[in-house]
Design a protein around this motif. Structure first.
Motif, PDB file in Angstrom:
ATOM      1  N   GLY B  72       0.805  -1.224   0.000  1.00 30.21           N
ATOM      2  CA  GLY B  72       0.000   0.000   0.000  1.00 30.21           C
ATOM      3  C   GLY B  72       0.830   1.262   0.000  1.00 30.21           C
ATOM      4  O   GLY B  72       0.330   2.347   0.275  1.00 30.21           O
ATOM      5  N   ARG B  73       2.086   1.147  -0.323  1.00 28.40           N
ATOM      6  CA  ARG B  73       2.922   2.347  -0.400  1.00 28.40           C
ATOM      7  C   ARG B  73       2.978   2.849  -1.836  1.00 28.40           C
ATOM      8  O   ARG B  73       2.876   2.083  -2.787  1.00 28.40           O
ATOM      9  N   LEU B  74       3.138   4.145  -1.976  1.00 25.86           N
ATOM     10  CA  LEU B  74       3.240   4.730  -3.315  1.00 25.86           C
ATOM     11  C   LEU B  74       4.616   4.452  -3.899  1.00 25.86           C
ATOM     12  O   LEU B  74       5.630   4.611  -3.217  1.00 25.86           O
ATOM     13  N   ASN B 187       0.992  15.873  -6.199  1.00 25.83           N
ATOM     14  CA  ASN B 187       1.861  14.733  -5.939  1.00 25.83           C
ATOM     15  C   ASN B 187       2.604  14.384  -7.227  1.00 25.83           C
ATOM     16  O   ASN B 187       2.429  13.316  -7.794  1.00 25.83           O
ATOM     17  N   VAL B 275      -0.977  19.989   2.816  1.00 24.95           N
ATOM     18  CA  VAL B 275       0.107  19.243   2.201  1.00 24.95           C
ATOM     19  C   VAL B 275       0.409  17.972   2.982  1.00 24.95           C
ATOM     20  O   VAL B 275       0.874  16.985   2.422  1.00 24.95           O
ATOM     21  N   ASP B 276       0.078  17.971   4.254  1.00 32.05           N
ATOM     22  CA  ASP B 276       0.358  16.794   5.066  1.00 32.05           C
ATOM     23  C   ASP B 276      -0.513  15.601   4.676  1.00 32.05           C
ATOM     24  O   ASP B 276      -0.197  14.470   5.023  1.00 32.05           O
ATOM     25  N   VAL B 278      -1.540  14.873   1.539  1.00 29.68           N
ATOM     26  CA  VAL B 278      -1.472  14.520   0.118  1.00 29.68           C
ATOM     27  C   VAL B 278      -1.050  13.080  -0.083  1.00 29.68           C
ATOM     28  O   VAL B 278      -1.683  12.308  -0.819  1.00 29.68           O
ATOM     29  N   GLY B 279       0.030  12.704   0.577  1.00 29.99           N
ATOM     30  CA  GLY B 279       0.570  11.362   0.348  1.00 29.99           C
ATOM     31  C   GLY B 279      -0.442  10.287   0.693  1.00 29.99           C
ATOM     32  O   GLY B 279      -0.643   9.325  -0.053  1.00 29.99           O
ATOM     33  N   GLU B 280      -1.093  10.482   1.804  1.00 28.29           N
ATOM     34  CA  GLU B 280      -2.078   9.497   2.252  1.00 28.29           C
ATOM     35  C   GLU B 280      -3.221   9.396   1.245  1.00 28.29           C
ATOM     36  O   GLU B 280      -3.653   8.308   0.869  1.00 28.29           O
ATOM     37  N   ALA B 283      -2.475   7.587  -1.821  1.00 32.97           N
ATOM     38  CA  ALA B 283      -2.329   6.146  -1.633  1.00 32.97           C
ATOM     39  C   ALA B 283      -3.654   5.469  -1.337  1.00 32.97           C
ATOM     40  O   ALA B 283      -3.689   4.315  -0.921  1.00 32.97           O
TER      41      ALA B 283
END
Lengths: 1225, 457
Positions: B72-74, B187, B275-276, B278-280, B283
């Motif tokens: 589940g990681r980008l 992203n 921005v915190d 975005v990554g989540e 994914a």
């Protein structure tokens, strides 16, 4: 937080982020930077410029978009659209930004390798000229020798279009040009000089300066609107006005919109957003298009009638509207509208001819026993209250007569016009015979109308005839009527049209019903946008009349958001009065010579010799044989000799010499000429067009690309007019089809023109074939004015840079030519009298020349013709040939005395002339001493604006006052009397124009322009016979063609007329390979404006890089063609080589070669002809419709670009086959 | 919460006329120079069609954008960073010049210089790469308006996914246009892919740029971008891309493509985001949830908490005001009609689109599928020529419901406004049927139909 990749790479990244500036995101995905961006300075530099200049593109697209041109270091860098249009109201979308990809690609031309930088001339010609001049010492003598020596003549003419251009100096080029003009005028006459430059609105000064030169020397300006086939002949027929249409912001007002054969996103790109936006306001959009066109995307529904059958669909829709909204139920608004604003209540005489009764002429006051010349032009209706015939105000009989003053209006007083005689006490039922053309052979319909006898004449109303024509039955009337909507056998039912168009009957019914229902609910806000898809056919006038019936029956015409919106090459030179004075030199001499372009080219390219059919091919089965045994050229000659249409060159003699002869005989010129012609001692040039003395000799083309764009029958042009190689494959007419009144030379001439001169900034098919090419300034290099009917603004061209290399503005070029011309002319020509033959003109009392439209030909009756009645008017004009340059450069004195006339209203311009004298300064010496100067292009801009009502409120108000005296109605408050628009205003920002009687709509109070709103709201008559919008036309020739009423006529049968194979099958080409036979259409392209931009690298890169033909997968399969294969299209007119585009958005049986793909870019040699593959118009040719030649009768009278035969080209077919894929250039 | 500001764009495809003015003005301003002949920062594609460069959306082939690892990681689809480092000299995942097109010109000078000969002079095409004569077989926009579609549309990666729904025949023909610029993603996989650290996202407005001094021409960004909107200048050997016209937007002018958009379909606005998160969000496991996930990253500019946090990050007041007036935010949230392009690439693109309406299919016309008839509003959407499934593959990773919802709102707006246009009583039930109010519909109408220059940007 979701992590990245894996631990190793993250470790690498964590290390890396310390090595570079910027902030790495917490999850190491992104780098954010603020500062340290020196590396991006490149883009900042690129976005820097020294100045931004307002200009536009003088291209024939009607966009009239204002642009910002960016200049850096004296170099034009690029352009973007201006966005500073004045608001059109807070509750509607505005005009910003206007522009399209073509315009955005324009600056590519400025420094492109196709830019004409220097004057060029055909090398072989220059060599001969230099030699002859050195020997003879005189430019005119040198030109005379070269052009009259058959060998020399052939040497340079046959080299046309085949390279060998050399650079020459401006001085030498101008000298040759001037010598050619002087020699031609002296030897053959000034009417052997012609100029071609279209669409004044797109750059008024550039047009006017050349036209002014041509006009002042007595040359002929050729019309363009009819020649382009963009002129809808139905407009004069129905409205008595030419193409007056709504601005695009008025589409917003429509609640129901049909786009009929109009591909707005492509052809009206800057206006297309109104389509998208009006839908959001709940507008319903229906697109009628044979292909899935760009516009279809915006449709709620798409109907795809077969090409050329739109008239059938429109007639069926009319059937539904008449049945459901007039007969079954009456909509009060529709009824009151048609009673007041259309000819439907007027009475028509029924002619009892043997066993048939046919509709005849309008019943007029003359039939009621009224006296006077005008009585025959006062039409009659019945007062519903009294049942008695009355002569209402507003018909043509009131327009010019002294006793008509105050009565030329649409006031009905207390009269309620009776629409139908049906059900009135004394009506009898009469079966009338009506023609039908929907079958293989024309036929006859017999349908009953209610009729009455008045003053001994059996009469009925136009409305009753219309119901009979459309097949809308009423109980008790005799004749054959459709059983219902689903009756496929007889016109004009929905089921009948389905057989012809393929559009399901139920959909035709529903769209018609919705259209009318919307008009009822919205107060007339149903609109039809019409395009070239329906307008470029031979019988387009009938198609259009069927459309116009829809918008007039439903009361939409003259209403904002309703009516017709014809956008086909239409233009609106809003400051028309000022432009016309300058362009035609009306300030110095009148009248100018103005010619119908189609007839000119038809004769002088010898296409008439290839008419393998009789003129009666168009005749009605109920006709009286008026066209029998005649060729089209015979009818053309008849039209000319009766003074209907202009004809230049006019006589088989130099008109300067003719003037001398008349003077020597001591006779009035008109009487002299008429007598000589009647005696057979003087002939019309059009009766022997192939005789050398009757050829046009000098042709100047500027702001145009005749041979790469508009020349229908391109290969005939090359062969006969120019005398070089053309790919014509057709055979000439056999003896049975040759004209009887036009002399047939055994051998058709090749090479009529002595000089083809073009002015352009890029290399085109026209410049390649020209003898001399002058390098023109582009639109970013001069001052000028632009306007359009798509928006209500006038705005400026301003030079961003000076004309580079040796280029010159059109203004400078024509002044240079005029100056040298004057020098040579002073010696060779001096002051001469010129006899100008002028046709009977629209918006003048000439309209009264032919009572009832009954044709009497003096040649057939043996009478002596009378100029101005059944013969052109003959006007003597003094021409001081040495003073032409001086006259060009100053505003002449004739304006002071005669004023300036537009559409029948004369403007007195004394104060304007004084103002121009102050603004422009005056000329000190010569013939123009004391007159306002026109020595610079900006002077002409100022004069155009000052002398027009749309840009000078004083004149607009004056015009309305004059009009009010004639109509007796009130126009007060329409014109903004105190507003003046100067050239500086137009340079600052696009300026909205002033409401003026020069046009039929009102912008007063910030209102959107729509045509004929002034007529509807101020009861001003239309410029027609009845003063109303016309359903019925009663001229002899119209009746001969069976087109007195709206009617369906299918595309021409090319098999019967020319022996071409039938579309749909396959046929051999070159006796071997099989090709597919298809209908060949040339709609306007996405990647060019006519031929402009089709050679532009940006546009070529966004498309397919060269000429293409679009076809359906089914047709491609029949001929074994794949996408991007090289193909050849062949018919009797010529050959085209192009690459195939195969797409399922094309219907089977039809191909498109988008308009004006010319031969300059990536055109190989043809296998069929062995020569360079042609242009889109290599497969077309001219076909002249006789009814377009009518003149001298009410609205069917000539005015320049108002009426004339169209250069239609859509009825053509071709064979397409796959050719060898290895091509040679 | 860490608030950042992002310049974003919405294009209303329902208004796009496919004229390419945006492409031309952009090219003239930025890329009409040696080394960038084939480069169009802004291009317009006819759909169905292969796009530019050909089939760029097929990430099985081009490996652009992100994918999720089994955990589940980008991860960049083009491979882990080590893998890319190892293949840096032989990157096989680049479109060739033929996949864009081989730029050409013509020998126009023949038109002047041709000696006296036996036929008309003509300018022949010549490759701008090799300088040799060439036959033109592909261009920047070869399949415009369904040109060659019977053969070429099969190569449309989106069409392939819904090929059972689409028949390429005259009676069912459909097309629409897709104008594209760089997505200036939240992203951005191009930035992540750059081995030189030359690509970056501006902190103040989120514009993604290439630092021309640092770029070493590795071209990993070209591979990394799933939209293929980073280009290689073969003259300078450096990457170039759409700059969101920063020299213009910095001084308050819209981008060239927007200002010159004659269809008036482009909207530019500021969006605030966290921005915190975005990554989540990127994914999010199910690609169909990415549209909502991205909306979840955006912050409400009217929320006092967001405003306070933004101020803390140093975002100036006029920017906050711009965020509150942002037409982009309104189109995404207030009206709910804008959708991201290919959210499944997981780059969090910031150029969004309003999907187009289209004519009803003829076969269904007679059943009364009239777009303005409120009673038939929803039936009509499924009778439109452009299959909703096709649009869903573009904008919602195949989930047709959000697309249907947008089209219903557009249709409802037309239906609601028609009554007003005809002077009839407004029908609130039309608005309610699509979860709106009449007032909101009128606001949307104003923005979509009327909005003047200063309201669009």
């Amino acid at each position: 937080m979701a992590g990245m990749d894996g631990p190793v790479s993250e470790a690498l990244l964590r290390l890396g982020r310390h090595l570079r500036p910027g902030e790495t995101g917490p999850d190491l995905r992104t780098i954010h930077k603020s500062g340290g961006r020196d590396g991006d300075v490149f883009y900042r530099d690129r976005w820097s410029h020294d100045k931004v200049v307002r200009s536009t593109h003088g291209v024939n697209c009607t966009g009239s978009c204002s642009w910002k041109v960016y200049v850096k270091d004296g170099i034009i860098t690029w352009e973007t659209q201006q966005t500073d249009y004045p608001s059109v109201g807070a509750d509607r979308p505005g005009y910003e930004p206007r522009g399209c990809p073509r315009g955005a690609a324009f600056s590519w031309y400025t420094y492109s390798p196709t830019r004409v930088r220097f004057p060029y001339a055909r090398g072989v010609l220059v060599e001969m000229y230099r030699e002859a001049k050195a020997r003879l010492g005189d430019p005119v003598a040198a030109w005379a020798e070269i052009t009259t020596d058959p060998d020399k003549r052939r040497r340079y003419q046959s080299q046309r279009g085949k390279g060998g251009l050399v650079r020459v100096s401006w001085d030498e080029a101008v000298e040759i040009i001037a010598a050619a003009h002087v020699h031609t005028i002296k030897t053959y006459g000034p009417d052997r000089v012609a100029g071609f430059s279209p669409i004044p609105a797109m750059s008024m000064v550039s047009h006017a300066v050349g036209a002014r030169f041509i006009s002042l020397i007595g040359g002929t300006m050729l019309s363009f609107y009819d020649w382009y086939a963009d002129l809808p002949v139905a407009s004069p027929q129905v409205f008595g006005d030419q193409t007056d249409v709504p601005e695009s912001a008025d589409w917003w007002d429509a609640a129901y919109l049909i786009l009929w054969g109009s591909n707005v996103p492509v052809t009206r790109t800057p206006d297309a957003h109104y389509l998208a936006e009006a839908r959001y306001r709940g507008q319903k959009v229906v697109v009628m298009s044979p292909d899935y066109s760009d516009a279809t995307k915006f449709a709620d529904e798409w109907l795809a009638p077969h090409p050329g059958t739109d008239g059938a669909l429109a007639m069926a829709m009319g059937h539904v509207i008449l049945k459901e909204f007039f007969v079954d139920r009456q909509v009060p608004r529709f009824v009151s509208y048609v009673k007041r604003y259309t000819d439907l209540p007027f009475l028509v005489r029924l002619d009892e001819r043997g066993d048939a009764v046919t509709p005849g002429k309008f019943l007029t006051a003359a039939d009621l026993g009224h006296e006077g010349r005008e009585a025959a032009f006062k039409t009659v209706l019945i007062d519903g209250a009294t049942g008695e015939p009355v002569v209402p105000n507003g018909s043509l009989g009131f327009r010019f007569a002294p006793d008509g003053e105050g009565r030329w209006n649409l006031d009905l007083g207390g009269v309620d016009p009776l629409l139908t005689l049906y059900g009135t006490g004394d009506a009898e039922h009469v079966e009338v015979a009506l023609p039908r053309f929907d079958g293989a052979e024309p036929g006859v319909l017999r349908r009953g109308v209610p009729a009455r006898r008045i003053a001994g004449h059996l009469v009925t109303t136009v409305y009753d005839l219309v119901l009979a024509q459309y097949g809308v039955a009423r109980p008790g009337l005799p004749g054959e009527w459709p059983a219902g909507y689903d009756d496929p056998a007889v016109p004009y039912t929905p089921a009948w049209q389905e057989r012809i168009t393929s559009v399901p009957a139920a959909r035709a019914v529903r769209i018609a019903r919705e259209f009318a229902d919307n008009a009822e609910r919205s107060g007339g806000r149903s609109m039809i946008i019409l395009g070239a898809g329906t307008n470029h056919w031979f019988h387009s006038d009938t198609i259009y009349r069927a459309f116009l019936a829809l918008v007039t029956l439903t009361g939409c015409q003259g209403v904002n958001g309703g009516g017709w919106a014809h956008y086909v090459g239409q233009e609106k030179c809003r400051p028309i009065t000022g432009w016309a004075q300058l362009a035609f030199g009306l300030d110095w001499s009148r009248p100018p010579r103005q010619m119908i372009g189609t007839a000119f080219w038809y004769l002088h390219t010898d296409q008439w010799r290839y008419d393998t059919f009789g003129a009666d091919v168009v005749a009605s089965p109920l006709g009286r044989g008026l066209f029998a045994g005649k060729a089209t050229a015979d009818l053309l000659a008849q039209s000319a000799r009766l003074g209907w249409m202009p004809s230049y060159p006019t006589f088989d003699r130099n008109p300067l010499d003719l003037a001398d002869e008349a003077a020597a005989a001591g006779e009035e010129p008109g009487a002299y000429v008429a007598r000589k012609v009647a005696a057979g001692e003087l002939g019309f040039a059009c009766e022997n067009p192939d005789a050398p003395e009757n050829w046009p000799r000098v042709l100047t083309i500027w702001r145009a690309n005749l041979l790469g764009s508009s020349a229908k029958g391109n290969e005939y042009f090359l062969r006969h007019l120019l005398g070089t190689d053309g790919a014509v494959r057709a055979a000439e007419a056999g003896p049975e089809h040759r004209p009887t009144s036009v002399t047939w030379a055994d051998e058709a001439p090749r090479g009529k023109l002595d000089l083809l001169l073009s002015l352009d900034f890029r290399m085109t098919s026209t410049t390649l074939f020209s003898d001399i090419v002058l390098p023109a300034a582009t639109w970013y290099e001069k001052h000028d004015l632009s306007s359009t009917d798509m928006h209500p603004f006038v705005h400026a061209f301003t030079p961003a840079i000076d004309p580079p290399w040796q280029t010159r503005t059109d203004f400078a070029a024509f002044h240079a030519i005029a100056k040298r011309f004057g020098e040579l002319a002073r010696e060779h020509l001096g002051v001469r009298t010129d006899l100008v033959a002028v046709p009977l003109l629209h918006d003048t009392p000439d309209e009264l020349a032919t009572p009832h439209g009954a044709v009497r030909d003096w040649r057939e009756t043996g009478e002596t013709p009378v100029p101005g009645r059944d013969f052109p008017k003959i006007v003597a004009v003094e021409r001081d040939y040495g003073a032409v340059a001086e006259k060009m450069a100053a505003l002449g004195p004739l304006l002071d005395r005669l004023g300036a006339t537009t559409k029948g209203i004369t403007y007195q311009v004394g104060p304007e002339i004084e103002r121009l004298a102050r603004a422009n300064g005056t000329v000190r010496h010569g013939v123009a001493a004391g007159r306002p100067a026109l020595t610079r292009d900006v002077h002409m801009c100022e004069a155009i604006l000052t002398l027009s009502g749309t840009t000078n409120g004083r004149l607009a108000a004056q015009g309305f006052a004059a009009l009010a005296r004639r109509t007796g109605t009130d126009f007060a408050g329409l014109a903004d009397e105190h507003r003046r628009i100067t050239f500086a205003d137009t340079q600052a920002r696009p300026v909205p124009v002033i409401t003026s009687p020069e046009w039929s709509g009102s912008e007063t109070g910030g209102r959107r322009y729509s045509a004929f709103t002034i007529n509807v709201e101020h009861r001003k008559p239309w410029h027609t016979l009845t003063g109303r919008q016309s359903f019925y036309l009663d001229h002899d020739w119209i009746q001969e063609a069976g087109e007195a009423l709206p009617v369906y006529r299918p595309p021409l049968n090319m098999g019967a007329m020319f022996g071409e194979p039938a579309p749909g099958g396959t046929a051999p080409v070159n006796g071997s390979a099989e090709g597919v036979v298809v209908r060949y259409l040339t709609p306007h392209s996405k990647w060019s404006i006519h031929s402009e931009y089709q050679d532009n690298l940006l546009m070529l890169t966004l498309s397919r890089g060269g000429p293409t033909i679009w076809m359906s997968p089914a047709d491609a399969a029949k001929a074994g063609i794949r996408d991007n294969d090289w193909v050849e299209a062949v018919n009797r007119n010529g050959v085209v080589v192009a690459r195939a585009v195969v797409s399922h958005r094309m219907p089977e049986g039809t191909v498109y070669m988008y308009h004006a793909q010319e031969r300059v870019v990536d055109v190989p040699r043809s296998e069929t002809s062995g020569r360079r593959g042609g242009i889109h118009n290599s497969l077309t040719r001219l076909l002249v419709k006789p009814t377009h030649l009518i003149g001298g009768y009410a609205q069917l009278s000539f005015a320049f670009n108002y009426l004339g035969p169209t250069g239609n080209q859509r009825d053509e077919i071709t064979v397409i086959r796959r050719r060898a894929q290895e091509v040679a250039y | 919460m860490k608030v950042m500001a992002q310049l974003a764009m919405v294009m209303n495809l329902d208004k796009c006329i496919g004229c390419h003015t945006c492409s031309v003005t952009c090219k003239q301003a930025w890329t009409n120079r040696a080394g960038t002949e084939y480069v169009w920062f802004n291009n317009v594609e006819t759909r169905p069609g292969q796009g530019y460069p050909r089939t760029y959306e097929d990430q099985r082939r081009w490996k652009g954008g992100w994918e999720l690892t089994r955990r589940g990681r980008l991860r960049l689809r083009s491979g882990g960073r080590l893998h890319r480092l190892l293949t840096i000299f032989a990157n096989p995942l680049m479109p060739s010049i033929q996949d864009y097109y081989e730029p050409w010109t013509y020998d126009y000078d023949r038109l002047f210089t041709a000696p006296a000969q036996d036929d008309v002079p003509v300018a022949r095409p010549r490759s701008l790469i090799t300088g040799k004569e060439t036959k033109i077989t592909w261009s920047a926009n070869w399949d415009d308006n369904l040109a060659g579609a019977p053969e070429l549309a099969a190569g449309d990666p989106v069409l392939r996914k819904v090929s059972d729904k689409v028949r390429l025949e005259f009676e069912r023909a459909f097309m629409f246009y897709l104008p594209r610029i760089c997505e200036h993603c939240l992203n951005p996989s191009c930035v992540a892919a750059c081995p030189s650290g030359a690509m970056y996202k501006r902190s103040e407005d989120g514009i993604v740029l290439v630092d021309q001094d640092r770029c070493r021409g590795w071209r990993m960004c070209v591979t990394g971008c799933p939209y293929k909107k980073v280009y290689f200048n073969h003259r300078t050997g450096k990457a170039e891309k759409c700059t969101f016209c920063y020299p213009r937007v910095e001084v308050g002018m819209p981008t060239v493509c927007s200002e010159t958009c004659v269809g008036r379909l482009r909207y530019i606005g500021l969006v605030l985001y966290d921005v915190d998160r975005v990554g989540e969000a990127a994914a999010t496991p199910d690609p169909k949830d990415l549209y909502e996930a991205q909306k979840g990253v955006f912050l409400d500019p009217h929320d006092p908490e967001v405003i306070a946090a933004a101020r803390a990050e140093g975002i100036p007041e006029d920017w906050l005001e711009a965020a509150r007036r942002s037409p982009v935010y309104r189109l995404i949230f207030d009206f709910g009609v804008a959708l991201p392009l290919h959210p499944e690439f997981r780059t969090m693109p910031m150029v969004w689109y309003i999907p187009p309406l289209s004519p009803v299919v003829d076969a269904l016309v007679e059943t009364g599928h009239d777009g303005e008839d409120a009673g038939n509003l929803f039936g009509a959407i499924d009778a439109l020529r452009i299959p909703v499934e096709y649009l869903a593959e573009l904008f919602t990773a195949g989930d047709v419901e959000p697309v249907r919802a947008v089209l219903r709102r557009l249709a409802a707006m037309r239906s609601y406004m028609r009554r007003i246009n005809l002077g009839e009583e407004p029908d609130e039930s039309i608005a309610q049927a699509v979860g709106m109010t009449g007032e909101r519909i009128q606001e949307m109408y104003r923005l979509l139909a009327i909005a003047a220059y200063e309201e669009r940007y």
